[in-house]
Design a protein around this motif. Structure first.
Motif, PDB file in Angstrom:
ATOM      1  N   LEU A   1       0.590  -1.149   0.236  1.00 28.07           N
ATOM      2  CA  LEU A   1      -0.072  -0.071   0.087  1.00 28.07           C
ATOM      3  C   LEU A   1       0.823   1.247   0.084  1.00 28.07           C
ATOM      4  O   LEU A   1       0.309   2.261   0.019  1.00 28.07           O
TER       5      LEU A   1
ATOM      6  N   GLU B   1       0.450  -9.144  -9.719  1.00 26.78           N
ATOM      7  CA  GLU B   1      -0.346  -8.674  -8.410  1.00 26.78           C
ATOM      8  C   GLU B   1      -0.986  -9.781  -7.864  1.00 26.78           C
ATOM      9  O   GLU B   1      -2.079  -9.869  -7.014  1.00 26.78           O
TER      10      GLU B   1
ATOM     11  N   VAL C   1      -8.461   2.609  -1.841  1.00 27.13           N
ATOM     12  CA  VAL C   1      -7.537   2.111  -0.738  1.00 27.13           C
ATOM     13  C   VAL C   1      -8.247   0.656  -0.310  1.00 27.13           C
ATOM     14  O   VAL C   1      -7.669  -0.256  -0.297  1.00 27.13           O
TER      15      VAL C   1
ATOM     16  N   GLN D   1      -7.471  -2.064  -2.984  1.00 26.60           N
ATOM     17  CA  GLN D   1      -6.064  -2.335  -3.105  1.00 26.60           C
ATOM     18  C   GLN D   1      -5.755  -3.422  -2.156  1.00 26.60           C
ATOM     19  O   GLN D   1      -4.825  -4.172  -1.935  1.00 26.60           O
TER      20      GLN D   1
ATOM     21  N   SER E   1      -6.528  -5.985  -9.338  1.00 27.75           N
ATOM     22  CA  SER E   1      -5.325  -5.387  -9.789  1.00 27.75           C
ATOM     23  C   SER E   1      -5.597  -4.031 -10.108  1.00 27.75           C
ATOM     24  O   SER E   1      -6.772  -3.645  -9.921  1.00 27.75           O
ATOM     25  N   ARG E   2      -4.571  -3.036 -10.027  1.00 25.91           N
ATOM     26  CA  ARG E   2      -4.493  -1.823 -10.041  1.00 25.91           C
ATOM     27  C   ARG E   2      -5.424  -1.183 -11.273  1.00 25.91           C
ATOM     28  O   ARG E   2      -5.977  -0.367 -11.409  1.00 25.91           O
ATOM     29  N   ASP E   3      -5.016  -1.945 -12.451  1.00 25.61           N
ATOM     30  CA  ASP E   3      -5.650  -1.673 -13.536  1.00 25.61           C
ATOM     31  C   ASP E   3      -7.272  -1.809 -13.496  1.00 25.61           C
ATOM     32  O   ASP E   3      -7.803  -0.898 -13.999  1.00 25.61           O
TER      33      ASP E   3
ATOM     34  N   ARG F   1       0.747   4.514  -8.116  1.00 27.10           N
ATOM     35  CA  ARG F   1       2.327   3.725  -7.749  1.00 27.10           C
ATOM     36  C   ARG F   1       2.936   4.857  -6.982  1.00 27.10           C
ATOM     37  O   ARG F   1       3.840   4.471  -5.897  1.00 27.10           O
ATOM     38  N   LYS F   2       2.800   6.014  -7.029  1.00 26.36           N
ATOM     39  CA  LYS F   2       3.527   7.142  -6.617  1.00 26.36           C
ATOM     40  C   LYS F   2       3.167   7.250  -4.934  1.00 26.36           C
ATOM     41  O   LYS F   2       3.559   7.568  -3.888  1.00 26.36           O
ATOM     42  N   THR F   3       1.659   7.245  -4.724  1.00 28.35           N
ATOM     43  CA  THR F   3       1.173   7.323  -3.763  1.00 28.35           C
ATOM     44  C   THR F   3       1.259   6.427  -2.426  1.00 28.35           C
ATOM     45  O   THR F   3       1.172   5.008  -2.644  1.00 28.35           O
ATOM     46  N   ASP F   4       1.419   6.831  -1.040  1.00 26.35           N
ATOM     47  CA  ASP F   4       1.548   6.114   0.001  1.00 26.35           C
ATOM     48  C   ASP F   4       0.186   6.078   0.718  1.00 26.35           C
ATOM     49  O   ASP F   4      -0.314   6.865   1.348  1.00 26.35           O
ATOM     50  N   TYR F   5      -0.562   4.947   0.646  1.00 24.12           N
ATOM     51  CA  TYR F   5      -1.800   4.702   1.230  1.00 24.12           C
ATOM     52  C   TYR F   5      -1.728   4.224   2.712  1.00 24.12           C
ATOM     53  O   TYR F   5      -1.806   2.924   3.056  1.00 24.12           O
ATOM     54  N   LEU F   6      -0.966   5.079   3.398  1.00 20.63           N
ATOM     55  CA  LEU F   6      -0.757   4.490   4.886  1.00 20.63           C
ATOM     56  C   LEU F   6      -1.737   5.125   5.830  1.00 20.63           C
ATOM     57  O   LEU F   6      -2.174   6.177   5.703  1.00 20.63           O
TER      58      LEU F   6
END
Lengths: 129, 281, 240
Positions: free
Chosen positions: B52, B72, C87, C90, C95-97, C235-240
């Protein structure tokens, strides 16, 4: 649930305590041949001991021929030869006596005093029968 | 056999917080508990396993696959229950089930039905309208039936009442029996650790504070009450106050006491909570 | 193709969960838009130039505002801004797509019906429009706006991936964006007589085939570009 009581403060390793008590239950006839034993994970939860320790105890008991694991079915008490049972019982009783006597010696009891205590307890416990 | 989860040298910086470097392997058939103070980075580590967030260093593999790789597919084999479900509020219980169940080939509908009944969960209520305890029960009922190889639970028992907690432990133990499975969980409940954990991975301020086999940890620390405490530091001595002494090497300590004819009035193993507090200090 | 099917299934879940509020808001917005559309004729007579801006706002912003609160971009823990579903999905074997495509399906459902009604209302509600546009020109006109809907409007869908932003940075970038749009619009106004809609009408009427081809190219390019952009953002983002 198995009547196993661990003494966590004892210096005796936990897996050893489990082995000893299970052996006593089998030798004493409380657990007869074919009785299913709790799974490693279930016993681990009940006794609050990790599966690593329980597995070790089970493996030792299996190696000594007290229990057997049927794959996918669980673990069962094995048929134990009566002379073997006797042996186990005698060993177990001996260990307990030894501990009690050691304790008495620690308190500076004489041999006669120890014998007296022994007689007294024996009388008390057998009176009811 | 390679570990199911391999965490190698993992690092992550979040503002001033530095997580890692963390190394940890999760083997099949085991329950590993992550233990640490609030803000020690446990939840972050779990989220990193789920890809994540981006790593600042190191690598995480789940079932041999890099979690941040292009494939994935590994997510089909992992169930992740976060501390707080995000995005669930607008859905009713049965809608969440219909959303989640088809995503897992081994979904166990009987187990789901049983858990809903045991926990007495109203499926036609919106998740956002449920009490925290009910939300947690529903989350668990939507987690175990997925039947994945790996189960990751972030404080699964935090809001459960006592009977539900006991129920959950039984269900989890049952769940572990079926196949080779691995559980990673975080918890602040000593009960969970005593009854469920095989390994404890301790974390302090983002740094690892050791991976321990629970029984080894539980039998390592002993407290002695000594009359006439010697002025010298004893072998194994960790701390002392008055006539009390804590040792992390009872064999060495007792050997010393014996040799010097010092009398220990009593001795007792430390409780797991006490040991953890000691290690996290 | 299978990815679109899965994306559609996920999108339906979200739309169903919010269908009541979604439908209410949609009907309300359509009614409001139609009221605004009543002054379309005045605009074409160059007597109500503010209509141009009003129409643009309705065309591009209403779709983004249609989603109910739980499904909109919001501040999460720490500096994370995102749509909660992104979120949630994920954490599941999606899948992200597929996540990206499901956001696009949802945005399409929120934008296309309203936008079609707006475009259909033009010839119905304006004498001037009917007179100025042949049927083919009208098709070209609709295609131009559809392309704009994708190339500009779907930026909203892509941005739902979110990011790690400080609130002050968001406010700042929002102000910059408004200023940018204002300058662009002002420039356009200088070069194109009679406002933006009028300008696209001229394009459709005078360069019909060119418009159709350009609209198709821009539409397809925009569709792919924003998906790629969203992929990069996730891809760039942090999902924290």
């Amino acid at each position: 649930m198995l009547p196993i009581r661990l003494s966590k403060d004892s210096r005796e390793p936990i897996y050893h305590q489990i082995e000893k008590q299970l052996k006593a239950l089998i030798a004493g006839g409380q657990l007869t041949a074919g009785t299913p034993l709790p799974s490693i994970r279930a016993l681990s939860k009940d006794l609050e001991i990790s599966v690593i320790t329980i597995r070790r105890a089970y493996q030792d008991l299996e190696a000594q021929g007290f229990i057997e694991t049927a794959h996918g079915k669980g673990t069962f008490v094995k048929e134990v030869h009566s002379s073997r049972k006797e042996e186990t019982m005698t060993a177990s009783v001996q260990v307990e006596f030894e501990r009690a006597i050691r304790n008495a010696i620690d308190y500076d009891y004489t041999a006669d005093e120890i014998k007296n205590v022994f007689e007294e307890i024996l009388k008390k416990l057998t009176k009811g029968e | 056999m390679p570990a199911w989860i391999e965490i190698q040298d993992v690092r992550k910086n979040i503002d001033d917080f530095r997580l890692g470097p963390i190394n940890l392997n999760i083997e099949p058939g085991t329950i590993t508990a992550l233990v640490g103070n609030n803000g020690s980075g446990k939840s972050t580590l779990l989220k990193l396993i789920m890809n994540l967030a981006n790593l600042d260093g190191g690598a995480i593999r789940v079932l041999g696959k890099l979690v941040d790789g292009n494939d994935e597919g590994w997510k089909r084999h992992v169930t992740f229950q976060p501390q707080k479900q995000v995005g669930w509020n607008a859905y009713k219980g049965h809608e969440l089930k219909e959303l989640i169940a088809p995503l897992y080939t081994k979904w166990d509908d009987r187990l789901f039905g049983r858990m809903i009944e045991l926990f007495d969960i109203p499926l036609d209520k919106r998740f956002g309208k449920m009490s925290p305890g009910m939300q947690q029960k529903l989350s668990l009922s939507l987690a175990l039936p997925r039947g994945t190889d790996i189960l990751i639970l972030d404080e699964p028992t935090a809001s459960l009442d006592i009977p539900s907690k006991a129920l959950f432990m039984d269900l989890l133990v049952d769940w572990m029996e079926q196949e080779d499975r691995a559980v990673v969980l975080t918890t602040h409940q000593p009960e969970d650790l005593r009854k469920l954990a095989d390994y404890l991975f301790l974390m302090r301020d983002g740094k690892p504070a050791g991976l321990y086999e629970k029984d080894v940890l539980a039998t390592t620390y002993r407290r002695y009450w000594i009359s006439g405490m010697p002025a010298d530091t004893l072998p194994g001595e960790l701390s002392r106050s008055g006539n009390e002494l804590i040792s992390d090497n009872p064999d060495a300590t007792e050997q010393y006491l014996l040799e010097h004819g010092i009398d220990a009035i009593d001795n007792k193993l430390l409780e797991l909570e006490e040991i953890i507090s000691l290690l996290l200090k | 193709m299978n990815e679109w099917k899965q994306a559609y299934r996920l999108a339906v879940f979200e739309l169903k969960a919010s269908r009541k509020s979604l439908l209410t808001i949609m009907v309300f917005y359509i009614a409001m838009s139609l009221v605004v559309m009543m002054s379309f004729d005045l605009y074409l007579e160059e007597r109500f130039m503010l209509f141009d801006l009003l129409f643009l706002a309705i065309f591009f912003l209403f779709p983004a505002w249609m989603k109910s609160k739980e499904f909109q971009m919001q501040k999460m823990d720490g500096d994370l801004w995102t749509v909660p579903s992104v979120v949630m999905l994920q954490q599941l074997p999606v899948s992200r797509d597929v996540i990206i495509k499901s956001r696009f399906v949802i945005h399409a459902v929120c934008s296309f019906p309203l936008q079609f009604i707006l475009l259909a209302a033009m010839p119905l509600m304006s004498e001037n429009f009917r007179e100025g546009m042949s049927p083919l020109a009208y098709i070209a006109f609709v295609l131009i706006w559809l392309a704009l809907s994708i190339a500009v409007g779907f930026m909203m869908a892509a941005s739902e991936a979110g990011g790690n932003y400080k609130t002050s940075a968001i406010v700042k970038s929002f102000i910059y964006m408004l200023a940018g749009i204002a300058i662009l619009y002002a420039l356009l106004f200088l070069f194109a007589d009679g406002g933006f809609i009028r300008w696209t009408m001229v394009l459709a009427a005078d360069w019909t085939w060119l418009s159709i081809v350009a609209a198709a190219v821009i539409g397809i390019a925009g569709w792919n570009y924003w998906q790629a952009d969203m992929r990069k953002l996730i891809r760039k983002t942090d999902y924290l």
